[in-house]
Design an enzyme around this catalytic site. Structure first.
Site, PDB file in Angstrom:
ATOM      1  N   SER A 174      10.892   2.161   0.348  1.00  8.00           N
ATOM      2  CA  SER A 174      10.701   2.174   1.800  1.00  8.00           C
ATOM      3  C   SER A 174      10.485   0.749   2.299  1.00  8.00           C
ATOM      4  CB  SER A 174       9.526   3.069   2.177  1.00  8.00           C
ATOM      5  OG  SER A 174       8.391   2.744   1.414  1.00  8.00           O
ATOM      6  N   ASP A 190      -6.427  -1.453  12.909  1.00  7.12           N
ATOM      7  CA  ASP A 190      -7.184  -2.708  12.924  1.00  7.12           C
ATOM      8  C   ASP A 190      -7.838  -2.871  14.288  1.00  7.12           C
ATOM      9  OD1 ASP A 190      -6.770  -3.733  10.376  1.00  7.12           O
ATOM     10  OD2 ASP A 190      -4.763  -4.443  10.903  1.00  7.12           O
ATOM     11  N   GLU A 219       8.981  -1.629   5.668  1.00 10.85           N
ATOM     12  CA  GLU A 219       8.125  -1.624   6.862  1.00 10.85           C
ATOM     13  C   GLU A 219       8.517  -2.767   7.798  1.00 10.85           C
ATOM     14  OE1 GLU A 219       3.820  -1.185   6.156  1.00 10.85           O
ATOM     15  OE2 GLU A 219       3.564  -2.959   7.411  1.00 10.85           O
ATOM     16  N   HIS A 269       6.925   0.066  -1.519  1.00  8.03           N
ATOM     17  CA  HIS A 269       6.962  -0.006  -0.051  1.00  8.03           C
ATOM     18  C   HIS A 269       6.993  -1.491   0.311  1.00  8.03           C
ATOM     19  CE1 HIS A 269       6.098   1.213   4.110  1.00  8.03           C
ATOM     20  NE2 HIS A 269       5.231   0.208   4.154  1.00  8.03           N
ATOM     21  N   PHE A 322      -2.788 -13.982   6.307  1.00  4.66           N
ATOM     22  CA  PHE A 322      -2.822 -12.502   6.396  1.00  4.66           C
ATOM     23  C   PHE A 322      -3.825 -11.938   5.391  1.00  4.66           C
ATOM     24  CE2 PHE A 322       1.889 -11.569   7.724  1.00  4.66           C
ATOM     25  CZ  PHE A 322       1.586 -11.899   9.024  1.00  4.66           C
TER      26      PHE A 322
END
Ligand code: FAD
Length: 295
Positions: free
Chosen positions: A16, A110, A18, A271, A221
Site C-alpha cells: 500500500s 495529531d 500513502e 505500507h 518528522f
C-alpha cells in the site's frame, strides 16, 4: 474493494502507498502524476492522510473520491477525531459511503498546528478505539484500519505495553488491519509483533516504510512522531545531506534492505509513506520483485 476482501484474497505481501493532500494546484498535479506512476506496480490500496484544518480535510475527501471514480486504485480515507463531533464524523462517513468509499483508517489524530496536546471536542471522541467502535456500530459497511507504534507512541506513559493494549482494543472494536508508524529498527518491530500476538492481536500488522529522499526532513518528522533514528542510519545518511542523488540512492538501498528483511521475517505487507513521490517506492518494490506488474 473492501480491505477485508483484499486481505482475504492476498496471494503475496500486501503493498500500500500513502499520500498527503497537497495545498496547491501544482502539488495536486504532482500527486496525480505520482498516483499514475505508482499505479504501474498495482498497489493493493492507496491511502490519503487527513489534516487538522477544514480546508485540508476537504482536500482529503475530494482526492479520495476522485481516486475512487477516476482510477483503478482502491482508496482508504484517513479519518481523525480532531475537532469533530459524532455528527460531523457521521456526515463525512455518509458522504464516503455514497461515493463508494469502503475503507477508513481510523485515527485519533495529531494535535492541530501550534498546539501540543490533543483536545477532545464536546460530543467527539478521545481515542481512535472509540472512533473504530463508532464506525463499526453506526456505519458497519466500512472496513477499518488503525495505526500502531512498534517504538511506542510519544504520549503513551506505559510505553509499548500501552500501545499493545490499545491495539488489542482497536482490534476488538472492529479494526481488520494495523499499520505501524515508520521505523528503521526491524528488531523493534519483531519484538512488538511477538508481544502483540502474545496479547491476542491476530489482525495483520503491516510495517510503515519511509524511503528516505530528504534526510533532514526525516530527522525532523521523526523527532515529532517518536520514530527513532538509529546511529547506523545517521552515520550512513548524514554525510550525504548535500547530495540529493546520493541521498535518494542510499534511501532506496536502505528501504530495500529493510523491506527484504521484514518480508523474510513474515511481515504481511509493506505500507509505503511516499510523501507524494513515486520513484523510491517503485524502485524498492521492483528490486524486491513485489511490484505486481512483475508477478
Ligand atoms: P490512539 O490509538 O487513540 O492513541 C493516542 C494516545 O492515547 C496514545 O498515547 C495511546 O497510548 C493513548 N490511548 C489510546 N487509547 C487509550 C485509552 N483507551 N485510554 C487511555 N489512553 C489511550 N495523524 C493525522 O492527523 N492524520 C493522519 O492522516 C494520520 N495518519 C497516520 C497513519 C499512520 C499509519 C500512523 C501510524 C499515524 C498516523 N497519524 C495521522 C498520526 C496519529 O494521528 C498520531 O500518532 C496520534 O497522536 C495518535 O493517533 P492514534 O490513532 O494512534 O491514537
Amino acid at each position: 474493494m473492501k480491505l477485508t476482501e483484499i486481505l482475504a484474497d492476498a496471494a503475496g505481501p500486501l503493498i500500500s502507498c500513502e499520500f498527503f493532500p497537497p495545498k496547491t494546484d501544482k502539488g495536486e498535479a504532482n500527486l496525480w502524476q505520482c498516483l499514475q506512476e505508482l499505479a504501474t506496480i498495482r498497489p493493493d490500496y492507496v491511502s490519503v492522510t487527513y489534516g487538522a484544518g477544514g480546508s485540508s480535510q476537504d482536500r482529503t475527501k475530494r482526492i479520495v473520491i476522485r481516486i475512487r471514480h477516476e482510477t483503478e486504485l482502491t482508496p482508504v480515507a484517513h479519518l481523525t477525531c480532531v475537532g469533530a463531533t459524532r455528527e460531523d464524523l457521521a456526515a463525512l462517513l455518509e458522504e464516503y459511503r455514497e461515493a463508494g468509499i469502503a475503507n477508513i483508517l481510523a485515527l485519533r489524530g495529531d494535535p492541530p498546528e501550534g498546539t501540543d496536546r490533543f483536545k477532545m471536542v464536546k460530543g467527539g471522541f478521545a481515542y481512535a478505539s472509540d472512533l473504530v467502535r463508532f464506525i463499526r456500530e453506526q456505519h458497519g459497511n466500512f472496513s477499518i484500519a488503525v495505526a500502531t507504534y512498534p517504538e511506542g507512541h510519544p504520549e503513551s506513559p506505559g510505553g509499548v505495553e500501552d500501545d499493545i493494549r490499545f491495539l488489542k482494543l482497536k482490534q476488538d472494536n472492529g479494526a481488520c488491519v494495523a499499520i505501524t508508524q515508520y521505523f528503521f529498527d526491524n528488531e523493534a518491530f519483531y519484538r512488538f509483533r511477538d508481544r502483540a500476538v502474545a496479547a491476542g492481536v491476530n489482525i495483520p500488522i503491516v510495517p510503515g516504510i519511509v524511503p528516505i529522499t530528504n534526510y533532514t526532513q526525516i530527522v525532523s518528522f521523526s523527532a515529532k512522531c517518536g520514530a527513532i533514528i538509529p546511529d547506523w542510519l545517521h552515520t550512513r545518511m548524514q554525510p550525504l545531506v548535500d547530495d540529493a542523488e546520493a541521498t535518494k540512492a542510499a534511501g532506496i538501498d536502505i528501504a530495500a534492505e529493510q523491506c527484504a528483511d521484514l518480508l523474510a521475517h513474515g511481515a504481511p505487507g509493506l505500507h509505503f509513506i511516499t510523501l507524494n513521490k513515486s520513484e523510491a517506492t517503485i524502485a524498492v518494490c521492483r528490486r524486491l520483485g513485489i511490484a505486481k506488474e512483475s508477478i
